[in-house]
Design a protein around this motif. Sequence first.
Motif, mmCIF file in Angstrom:
data_model
loop_
_atom_site.group_PDB
_atom_site.id
_atom_site.type_symbol
_atom_site.label_atom_id
_atom_site.label_comp_id
_atom_site.label_asym_id
_atom_site.label_seq_id
_atom_site.Cartn_x
_atom_site.Cartn_y
_atom_site.Cartn_z
ATOM 1 N N GLN A 215 0.835 -1.203 0.000
ATOM 2 C CA GLN A 215 0.000 0.000 0.000
ATOM 3 C C GLN A 215 0.874 1.258 0.000
ATOM 4 O OE1 GLN A 215 -3.784 -0.354 0.248
ATOM 5 N NE2 GLN A 215 -3.244 1.465 -0.929
ATOM 6 N N THR A 216 1.954 1.206 0.761
ATOM 7 C CA THR A 216 2.891 2.336 0.832
ATOM 8 C C THR A 216 3.553 2.572 -0.529
ATOM 9 O OG1 THR A 216 3.317 1.795 3.165
ATOM 10 C CG2 THR A 216 4.897 3.252 2.082
ATOM 11 N N ALA A 217 3.956 1.491 -1.179
ATOM 12 C CA ALA A 217 4.618 1.596 -2.489
ATOM 13 C C ALA A 217 3.667 2.145 -3.549
ATOM 14 C CB ALA A 217 5.150 0.226 -2.914
ATOM 15 N N ALA A 218 2.417 1.711 -3.521
ATOM 16 C CA ALA A 218 1.431 2.211 -4.488
ATOM 17 C C ALA A 218 1.279 3.722 -4.351
ATOM 18 C CB ALA A 218 0.093 1.516 -4.272
ATOM 19 N N HIS A 219 1.233 4.196 -3.109
ATOM 20 C CA HIS A 219 1.132 5.635 -2.872
ATOM 21 C C HIS A 219 2.390 6.352 -3.367
ATOM 22 C CE1 HIS A 219 0.412 9.455 -0.834
ATOM 23 N NE2 HIS A 219 1.628 9.353 -0.330
ATOM 24 N N TYR A 220 3.539 5.800 -3.048
ATOM 25 C CA TYR A 220 4.820 6.421 -3.399
ATOM 26 C C TYR A 220 4.948 6.608 -4.914
ATOM 27 C CZ TYR A 220 9.917 7.081 -3.576
ATOM 28 O OH TYR A 220 11.189 7.567 -3.805
ATOM 29 N N PHE A 221 4.536 5.594 -5.669
ATOM 30 C CA PHE A 221 4.657 5.641 -7.130
ATOM 31 C C PHE A 221 3.394 6.191 -7.814
ATOM 32 C CE2 PHE A 221 7.949 2.463 -6.068
ATOM 33 C CZ PHE A 221 9.024 3.064 -6.718
ATOM 34 N N ASN A 222 2.463 6.679 -6.992
ATOM 35 C CA ASN A 222 1.244 7.313 -7.503
ATOM 36 C C ASN A 222 0.443 6.383 -8.422
ATOM 37 O OD1 ASN A 222 -0.555 9.477 -7.549
ATOM 38 N ND2 ASN A 222 0.328 10.301 -9.438
ATOM 39 N N ILE A 223 0.351 5.113 -8.020
ATOM 40 C CA ILE A 223 -0.509 4.165 -8.729
ATOM 41 C C ILE A 223 -1.876 4.241 -8.048
ATOM 42 C CG2 ILE A 223 -0.798 1.789 -9.543
ATOM 43 C CD1 ILE A 223 1.816 3.210 -10.503
ATOM 44 N N GLN A 224 -2.878 4.635 -8.806
ATOM 45 C CA GLN A 224 -4.191 4.932 -8.233
ATOM 46 C C GLN A 224 -5.033 3.664 -8.027
ATOM 47 O OE1 GLN A 224 -5.047 8.219 -7.358
ATOM 48 N NE2 GLN A 224 -2.883 8.503 -7.843
ATOM 49 N N ASN A 225 -6.021 3.780 -7.158
ATOM 50 C CA ASN A 225 -7.032 2.729 -6.941
ATOM 51 C C ASN A 225 -6.430 1.387 -6.531
ATOM 52 O OD1 ASN A 225 -9.268 4.415 -7.602
ATOM 53 N ND2 ASN A 225 -8.698 4.201 -9.760
ATOM 54 N N VAL A 226 -5.421 1.437 -5.663
ATOM 55 C CA VAL A 226 -4.822 0.221 -5.114
ATOM 56 C C VAL A 226 -5.342 0.030 -3.699
ATOM 57 C CG1 VAL A 226 -2.682 -0.948 -4.459
ATOM 58 C CG2 VAL A 226 -2.739 0.467 -6.529
ATOM 59 N N PHE A 227 -5.893 -1.147 -3.443
ATOM 60 C CA PHE A 227 -6.453 -1.469 -2.129
ATOM 61 C C PHE A 227 -5.841 -2.787 -1.662
ATOM 62 C CE2 PHE A 227 -9.528 0.909 -4.630
ATOM 63 C CZ PHE A 227 -9.755 2.005 -3.802
#
Length: 204
Positions: free
Chosen positions: A64-76
């Motif tokens: 979840q942290t990595a998805a935010h860091y790389f600005n990948i949207q709609n990751v749950f």
Amino acid sequence: MLFPEIEEIVAAFKYETITEERKNILQPLIDFVQLKNDTQQEIRLNFICTHNSRRSHLSQVWAQTAAHYFNIQNVFCYSGGTEATALFHKVTDTLEKSGFNIKKLAEGDNPVYAIKFSENEIPIIGFSKLYDDTFNPENSFAAIMTCSQADGGCPFIEGAEKRIAVTYEDPKAFDNTNEQTEKYQERNLQIALEMFYVFSRIKN
């Protein structure tokens, strides 16, 4: 922005230290996330281990942290087990030392934690649960098997769109030894590096 201590850890990552064997293991997860991202679908990842107490939580938090860091949207990101026990205290200790802000929301045999990686982002809710708990998605998710025991002992995950084995050695083997802190941190950093590698490969 991630909390500064987490940023420091991420800045030190060297993806070239990941072996080709591990990269091959991670590729199906990369492919799943990329496909969902390309088709603008929600990306649901359920990290599953036997007791939902150690590896599955570390994987959920760092993904979840990595998805935010790389600005990948709609990751749950979610986690679950084939049994419900408790999020092991050494995992929360290790994450806290890595810079996460952790608040205990409920006491008891299976405490509930709010785990934040950034000041303004919604916290990850951490507690032990079955993989098909109502807290987790019912369908359209990838089941990421983080331990070989759950992978072998649970051949069918209802509702999973894809099943991917990304297994890790259990730091539990070092509980109550002098190496406990070191081994939990070692596994924590391995999972962090690999989850960041996965999301670093996603093209927007």
